[in-house]
Design a protein around this motif. Structure first.
Motif, mmCIF file in Angstrom:
data_model
loop_
_atom_site.group_PDB
_atom_site.id
_atom_site.type_symbol
_atom_site.label_atom_id
_atom_site.label_comp_id
_atom_site.label_asym_id
_atom_site.label_seq_id
_atom_site.Cartn_x
_atom_site.Cartn_y
_atom_site.Cartn_z
ATOM 1 N N GLY A 27 -96.486 49.129 51.406
ATOM 2 C CA GLY A 27 -96.719 47.976 52.019
ATOM 3 C C GLY A 27 -98.010 47.099 51.970
ATOM 4 O O GLY A 27 -97.977 46.364 52.651
ATOM 5 N N CYS A 28 -98.949 47.714 51.370
ATOM 6 C CA CYS A 28 -100.351 47.243 51.311
ATOM 7 C C CYS A 28 -100.650 46.468 50.051
ATOM 8 O O CYS A 28 -101.666 45.747 50.163
ATOM 9 N N ALA A 29 -99.773 46.137 49.381
ATOM 10 C CA ALA A 29 -99.811 45.335 48.256
ATOM 11 C C ALA A 29 -98.558 45.016 47.468
ATOM 12 O O ALA A 29 -97.570 45.519 47.825
ATOM 13 N N ILE A 30 -98.441 43.966 46.611
ATOM 14 C CA ILE A 30 -97.247 43.473 45.938
ATOM 15 C C ILE A 30 -97.768 43.296 44.524
ATOM 16 O O ILE A 30 -98.743 43.220 44.217
ATOM 17 N N SER A 31 -96.814 43.628 43.547
ATOM 18 C CA SER A 31 -97.178 43.701 42.187
ATOM 19 C C SER A 31 -96.210 43.077 41.405
ATOM 20 O O SER A 31 -94.893 42.978 41.858
ATOM 21 N N ARG A 32 -96.561 42.490 40.161
ATOM 22 C CA ARG A 32 -95.385 41.991 39.103
ATOM 23 C C ARG A 32 -96.129 42.146 37.830
ATOM 24 O O ARG A 32 -97.351 41.850 37.691
ATOM 25 N N THR A 33 -95.360 42.319 36.832
ATOM 26 C CA THR A 33 -95.535 42.342 35.357
ATOM 27 C C THR A 33 -95.172 41.379 34.666
ATOM 28 O O THR A 33 -93.819 40.917 34.806
ATOM 29 N N PHE A 34 -96.086 40.642 33.738
ATOM 30 C CA PHE A 34 -95.630 39.335 33.204
ATOM 31 C C PHE A 34 -95.850 39.698 31.799
ATOM 32 O O PHE A 34 -96.675 40.338 31.221
ATOM 33 N N GLU A 35 -94.404 39.159 31.092
ATOM 34 C CA GLU A 35 -94.573 39.533 29.339
ATOM 35 C C GLU A 35 -94.786 38.168 28.970
ATOM 36 O O GLU A 35 -93.977 37.200 29.182
ATOM 37 N N PHE A 36 -95.422 38.058 27.825
ATOM 38 C CA PHE A 36 -95.695 36.658 27.352
ATOM 39 C C PHE A 36 -95.388 36.793 25.674
ATOM 40 O O PHE A 36 -95.179 37.920 25.267
ATOM 41 N N ARG A 37 -95.323 35.819 24.934
ATOM 42 C CA ARG A 37 -94.826 35.702 23.576
ATOM 43 C C ARG A 37 -95.912 36.173 22.722
ATOM 44 O O ARG A 37 -95.753 36.665 21.605
ATOM 45 N N SER A 38 -97.310 35.946 23.277
ATOM 46 C CA SER A 38 -98.273 36.109 22.442
ATOM 47 C C SER A 38 -99.531 36.737 23.244
ATOM 48 O O SER A 38 -99.546 36.432 24.641
ATOM 49 N N PHE A 39 -100.743 37.072 22.820
ATOM 50 C CA PHE A 39 -101.764 37.359 23.444
ATOM 51 C C PHE A 39 -102.512 36.080 23.912
ATOM 52 O O PHE A 39 -102.980 35.846 24.770
ATOM 53 N N ASN A 40 -102.421 34.875 23.153
ATOM 54 C CA ASN A 40 -102.761 33.708 23.551
ATOM 55 C C ASN A 40 -102.192 33.204 24.736
ATOM 56 O O ASN A 40 -102.907 32.560 25.621
ATOM 57 N N GLU A 41 -100.759 33.071 24.986
ATOM 58 C CA GLU A 41 -100.332 32.967 25.950
ATOM 59 C C GLU A 41 -100.498 33.534 27.135
ATOM 60 O O GLU A 41 -100.602 33.047 28.230
ATOM 61 N N ALA A 42 -100.566 34.817 27.070
ATOM 62 C CA ALA A 42 -101.167 35.848 28.107
ATOM 63 C C ALA A 42 -102.500 35.256 28.660
ATOM 64 O O ALA A 42 -102.672 35.341 30.008
ATOM 65 N N PHE A 43 -103.276 35.314 27.677
ATOM 66 C CA PHE A 43 -104.722 35.063 28.034
ATOM 67 C C PHE A 43 -104.825 33.716 28.820
ATOM 68 O O PHE A 43 -105.744 33.419 29.693
#
Ligand code: H2B
Length: 98
Positions: A27-43
């Motif tokens: 209960g001390c944190a929340i997390s989520r993973t995001f996947e993008f189509r490219s490194f460019n989009e992620a960054f």
């Protein structure tokens, strides 16, 4: 106050608005993973989040491997979750376009 630690009931309610986020670390944190189509989009996403975080003076713990961005939110000053974490999570969701 926005930096006051939230109780369990309030956290359960707050999670309904950001259902893609997972409650972590007892209960001390929340997390989520995001996947993008490219490194460019992620960054690009990380850049937008960084600017929003700086504006809020509330910062993510995160890592990036190629197209994947892992984010964990917690308020270190409070030793747990606060309103700010949920505000930032909503903002991140919007900025991700996911
Ligand atoms: N970000 C997060 N995630 N937790 C904090 O407790 C925190 C922060 N504290 N950003 C802020 C900065 C604090 O150190 C400054 C001085 O306001």
């Amino acid at each position: 106050m926005a930096r006051d630690k939230l109780d369990g009931e309030t956290i359960t309610q707050a999670l309904l608005k950001v259902p893609e986020w997972t409650l972590a670390e007892e209960g001390c944190a929340i997390s989520r993973t995001f996947e993008f189509r490219s490194f460019n989009e992620a960054f690009g996403f990380m850049t937008r989040v960084a600017l929003a975080a700086e504006k809020m003076d509330h910062h993510p713990e995160w890592s990036n491997v190629y197209k994947t961005v892992d984010i964990q939110l917690s308020t270190h000053d409070a030793g747990g979750l606060t309103e700010l974490d949920f505000k930032l999570a909503e903002k991140i969701d919007r900025l991700s376009g996911h």
